[in-house]
Scaffold this active site. Structure first.
Site, mmCIF file in Angstrom:
data_model
loop_
_atom_site.group_PDB
_atom_site.id
_atom_site.type_symbol
_atom_site.label_atom_id
_atom_site.label_comp_id
_atom_site.label_asym_id
_atom_site.label_seq_id
_atom_site.Cartn_x
_atom_site.Cartn_y
_atom_site.Cartn_z
ATOM 1 N N HIS A 19 -23.846 -57.138 4.228
ATOM 2 C CA HIS A 19 -23.911 -58.521 3.758
ATOM 3 C C HIS A 19 -24.926 -59.345 4.537
ATOM 4 O O HIS A 19 -25.555 -60.239 3.985
ATOM 5 C CB HIS A 19 -22.508 -59.145 3.787
ATOM 6 N N HIS A 42 -22.099 -51.993 -8.082
ATOM 7 C CA HIS A 42 -20.736 -51.667 -7.648
ATOM 8 C C HIS A 42 -20.194 -52.922 -6.964
ATOM 9 O O HIS A 42 -20.253 -53.059 -5.737
ATOM 10 C CB HIS A 42 -20.744 -50.492 -6.674
ATOM 11 N N SER A 104 -20.133 -59.026 -2.046
ATOM 12 C CA SER A 104 -21.556 -59.163 -2.418
ATOM 13 C C SER A 104 -21.796 -60.052 -3.648
ATOM 14 O O SER A 104 -22.760 -60.825 -3.637
ATOM 15 C CB SER A 104 -22.183 -57.784 -2.604
ATOM 16 N N GLU A 126 -18.286 -53.355 -12.336
ATOM 17 C CA GLU A 126 -17.152 -52.859 -11.549
ATOM 18 C C GLU A 126 -16.271 -52.028 -12.473
ATOM 19 O O GLU A 126 -15.840 -52.513 -13.520
ATOM 20 C CB GLU A 126 -16.361 -54.036 -10.938
ATOM 21 N N GLY A 155 -21.969 -48.688 -13.161
ATOM 22 C CA GLY A 155 -23.124 -49.452 -12.707
ATOM 23 C C GLY A 155 -24.418 -48.640 -12.695
ATOM 24 O O GLY A 155 -25.502 -49.188 -12.896
ATOM 25 N N ASP A 180 -24.053 -50.062 -4.103
ATOM 26 C CA ASP A 180 -23.066 -49.963 -3.021
ATOM 27 C C ASP A 180 -21.825 -49.202 -3.502
ATOM 28 O O ASP A 180 -20.737 -49.775 -3.622
ATOM 29 C CB ASP A 180 -22.689 -51.406 -2.591
HETATM 30 N N1 SAM Z 1 -20.412 -54.354 -3.296
HETATM 31 C C1 SAM Z 1 -19.090 -54.812 -2.918
HETATM 32 C C2 SAM Z 1 -19.238 -55.779 -1.764
HETATM 33 O O1 SAM Z 1 -20.137 -55.588 -0.923
HETATM 34 O O2 SAM Z 1 -18.471 -56.735 -1.695
HETATM 35 C C3 SAM Z 1 -18.184 -53.686 -2.517
HETATM 36 C C4 SAM Z 1 -18.158 -52.558 -3.483
HETATM 37 S S1 SAM Z 1 -17.123 -51.211 -3.058
HETATM 38 C C5 SAM Z 1 -17.889 -50.460 -1.702
HETATM 39 C C6 SAM Z 1 -17.504 -50.110 -4.363
HETATM 40 C C7 SAM Z 1 -16.888 -50.513 -5.702
HETATM 41 O O3 SAM Z 1 -17.463 -49.736 -6.745
HETATM 42 C C8 SAM Z 1 -15.398 -50.289 -5.800
HETATM 43 O O4 SAM Z 1 -14.765 -51.494 -6.126
HETATM 44 C C9 SAM Z 1 -15.227 -49.254 -6.922
HETATM 45 O O5 SAM Z 1 -14.074 -49.491 -7.719
HETATM 46 C C10 SAM Z 1 -16.481 -49.479 -7.731
HETATM 47 N N2 SAM Z 1 -16.985 -48.322 -8.488
HETATM 48 C C11 SAM Z 1 -16.853 -47.008 -8.212
HETATM 49 N N3 SAM Z 1 -17.618 -46.284 -9.049
HETATM 50 C C12 SAM Z 1 -18.260 -47.178 -9.877
HETATM 51 C C13 SAM Z 1 -19.235 -47.060 -10.907
HETATM 52 N N4 SAM Z 1 -19.694 -45.854 -11.294
HETATM 53 N N5 SAM Z 1 -19.706 -48.177 -11.483
HETATM 54 C C14 SAM Z 1 -19.248 -49.401 -11.099
HETATM 55 N N6 SAM Z 1 -18.342 -49.584 -10.122
HETATM 56 C C15 SAM Z 1 -17.850 -48.477 -9.507
#
Ligand code: SAM
Length: 310
Positions: A19, A42, A104, A126, A155, A180
């Protein structure tokens, strides 16, 4: 699939690295008076309670952002990060009064302060049903209309349709893409690589930021090198920054510990992570060179702690 919930990890040292880098990128990219599209492939839930069950169970924010908030520093980027967290906590900068942590999507939203006037856009993906519901609800409160889009889609796939971003009235196209994943499944590493390879063909001048865990697993270890190769094949610049808080006290095996960490059962399992940036602003290296030693000083847990920027 879907055992990962970012709520356990929100505000931990990996989020701090990610971040703070995101803030530095957005500070630079929003200086120009031309529209910017931010794509978060993500996105997570968007907002997290630091006084809730998930955060208490893992204790990770306590060793991350909450510890950082207790420090006094002259560092501009860390102070911008602290000020941004305060915006979500009625202006309060005190660690004990910090109850909400922005993920994020909300960090981007806060810094794309001209979402309406300048036609900036925020595009969020998401997949998790609950986190998607929370994210959509949180975004709804912003009343940002079509400038912010939330989709429950993959994503990696969704990104393809969004780049290159639309042209501005002056003909420029600008986008920042944050990738991410949770790396819950091994194929995420390969998918990140494919996504970057494809994105550089569609829109070579975009700025791409990828977070990854530093764990003893071949796929993780090789990711920065492979992304750097893709960037150099496309004739683009590359920056790699890592933060290691050290001292896990755990014997990390290649898969098990990280998997446990990701589901929130082991709070100290991950001690290091990295950010790979393709087409970084020319100011980013100097910014991170100044901020990261301070993060190590404040968040370091002992043996192995350190940072790199190259
Ligand atoms: N980017 C966020 C932040 O910094 O606040 C944190 C994201 S977290 C590390 C990863 C997220 O991706 C999770 O909530 C998960 O459910 C989601 N996720 C997993 N595979 C995904 C995909 N193929 N496409 C979109 N989201 C996905």
């Amino acid at each position: 699939m879907f055992s990962y919930r970012h709520g356990f990890h929100a505000g931990n040292h990996a989020d701090v690295l990610k971040h703070m880098t995101l803030i530095a990128l957005l500070h630079y990219l929003t200086q120009k008076e031309t529209p910017l599209t931010v794509i978060d492939t993500h996105a997570g839930a968007g907002l997290y309670r630091l006084d809730g069950d998930y955060a208490h169970q893992s204790g990770e924010a306590g060793e991350g952002i909450l510890r950082l908030l207790k420090q006094k520093t002259e560092n501009e980027t860390i102070n911008a990060y602290r000020a941004l967290i305060a915006q979500f906590n009625s202006g309060n900068l005190l660690s004990q009064d910090t109850k909400v942590y922005p993920g994020s999507p909300f960090i981007a939203q806060a810094l794309l302060h001209n979402l309406d006037r300048m036609n900036d856009r925020l595009r969020l993906f998401e997949l998790h049903p609950s986190d998607h519901r929370f994210l959509a609800g949180n975004v709804e409160q912003l009343r940002a209309n079509r400038q912010v889009m939330v989709k429950r889609e993959d994503g990696f796939e969704g990104l393809k349709a969004l780049i290159p971003p639309p042209k501005s009235s002056t003909g420029s196209r600008r986008a920042l893409v944050l990738i991410d994943p949770s790396y819950e499944i091994k194929s995420d590493y390969q998918k990140v690589e494919w996504a970057i390879e494809d994105a550089l063909k569609r829109f070579a001048t975009g700025c791409y930021a990828v977070w990854y865990p530093i764990i003893p697993r071949q796929e993780a270890h090789g990711l920065p090198r492979r992304l750097k190769t893709l960037a150099s094949q496309a004739g683009k610049t590359f920056l790699h920054a890592t933060l290691n808080v050290g001292g896990t006290g755990l014997d990390m095996d290649a898969v098990g510990t990280f998997a446990a960490h990701r589901t929130g059962n082991v709070s100290r399992g991950l001690s290091a992570s990295g950010m790979c940036i393709i087409n970084p602003p020319h100011t980013l290296k100097a910014t991170l060179d100044k901020a990261l030693p301070e993060l190590v000083r404040y968040l370091g847990r002992g043996k192995g702690q350190g940072f790199t920027v190259d």
